[in-house]
Scaffold this motif. Structure first.
Motif, PDB file in Angstrom:
ATOM      1  N   GLN A 138       0.656  -0.910  -0.231  1.00  0.00           N
ATOM      2  CA  GLN A 138       0.377  -0.007   0.172  1.00  0.00           C
ATOM      3  C   GLN A 138       0.576   1.254   0.220  1.00  0.00           C
ATOM      4  N   LEU A 139       2.046   1.249   1.189  1.00  0.00           N
ATOM      5  CA  LEU A 139       2.482   1.950   0.922  1.00  0.00           C
ATOM      6  C   LEU A 139       3.441   2.665   0.105  1.00  0.00           C
ATOM      7  N   GLN A 140       3.886   1.237  -1.216  1.00  0.00           N
ATOM      8  CA  GLN A 140       4.962   1.737  -2.015  1.00  0.00           C
ATOM      9  C   GLN A 140       3.667   2.493  -3.780  1.00  0.00           C
ATOM     10  N   LYS A 141       2.255   2.278  -3.578  1.00  0.00           N
ATOM     11  CA  LYS A 141       1.616   2.962  -4.185  1.00  0.00           C
ATOM     12  C   LYS A 141       2.084   4.503  -3.930  1.00  0.00           C
ATOM     13  N   GLY A 193       5.549   5.252  -6.000  1.00  0.00           N
ATOM     14  CA  GLY A 193       6.010   5.164  -6.863  1.00  0.00           C
ATOM     15  C   GLY A 193       6.635   6.434  -7.698  1.00  0.00           C
ATOM     16  N   GLY A 194       7.929   6.059  -8.525  1.00  0.00           N
ATOM     17  CA  GLY A 194       8.464   7.151  -9.072  1.00  0.00           C
ATOM     18  C   GLY A 194       9.557   8.312  -8.944  1.00  0.00           C
ATOM     19  N   LEU A 195      10.200   7.575  -7.571  1.00  0.00           N
ATOM     20  CA  LEU A 195      11.279   7.946  -6.558  1.00  0.00           C
ATOM     21  C   LEU A 195      12.219   7.629  -7.415  1.00  0.00           C
ATOM     22  N   ASP A 196      13.408   8.373  -7.532  1.00  0.00           N
ATOM     23  CA  ASP A 196      14.983   7.491  -7.456  1.00  0.00           C
ATOM     24  C   ASP A 196      14.965   7.282  -6.794  1.00  0.00           C
ATOM     25  N   TYR A 197      16.540   5.967  -6.398  1.00  0.00           N
ATOM     26  CA  TYR A 197      16.884   6.207  -5.156  1.00  0.00           C
ATOM     27  C   TYR A 197      18.580   6.450  -5.323  1.00  0.00           C
ATOM     28  N   PRO A 198      19.014   6.450  -4.636  1.00  0.00           N
ATOM     29  CA  PRO A 198      18.616   6.760  -2.598  1.00  0.00           C
ATOM     30  C   PRO A 198      18.007   8.272  -2.716  1.00  0.00           C
ATOM     31  N   VAL A 199      16.898   7.425  -2.178  1.00  0.00           N
ATOM     32  CA  VAL A 199      16.485   8.702  -1.283  1.00  0.00           C
ATOM     33  C   VAL A 199      16.211   9.259   0.482  1.00  0.00           C
ATOM     34  N   PRO A 232      13.108   0.835  -3.382  1.00  0.00           N
ATOM     35  CA  PRO A 232      12.466   0.872  -2.832  1.00  0.00           C
ATOM     36  C   PRO A 232      12.188  -0.076  -1.774  1.00  0.00           C
ATOM     37  N   ASN A 233      12.814  -1.260  -2.058  1.00  0.00           N
ATOM     38  CA  ASN A 233      12.998  -3.094  -1.375  1.00  0.00           C
ATOM     39  C   ASN A 233      13.282  -2.800   0.345  1.00  0.00           C
TER      40      ASN A 233
END
Length: 63
Positions: free
Chosen positions: A7-10, A13-19, A52-53
């Motif tokens: 649910q959180l990942q929705k 989405g679209g972020l460029d990691y690292p953040v 994201p993981n």
């Protein structure tokens, strides 16, 4: 109360990691995350995430 990592990942989405944690919060707010999601992100112990993981694992450890 924590939220489901999927649910959180929705909201992230679209972020460029690292953040950083602030970037996660900003993206979630922009995408209309509710208070539970924002509080979960604020509760994360790390300040930087490489993927994201990493975020999902950190949320899983809050439970």
């Amino acid at each position: 109360m924590t939220v489901n990592p999927v649910q959180l990942q929705k909201f992230l989405g679209g972020l460029d990691y690292p953040v950083g944690k602030e970037d996660l919060l900003r993206r979630a707010q922009e995408r209309g995350a509710d208070t539970a999601v924002l509080e979960t992100l604020r509760s994360l112990p790390a300040d930087r995430f490489n993927s994201p993981n990493d975020v999902s694992e950190a949320v899983g450890k809050l439970r």
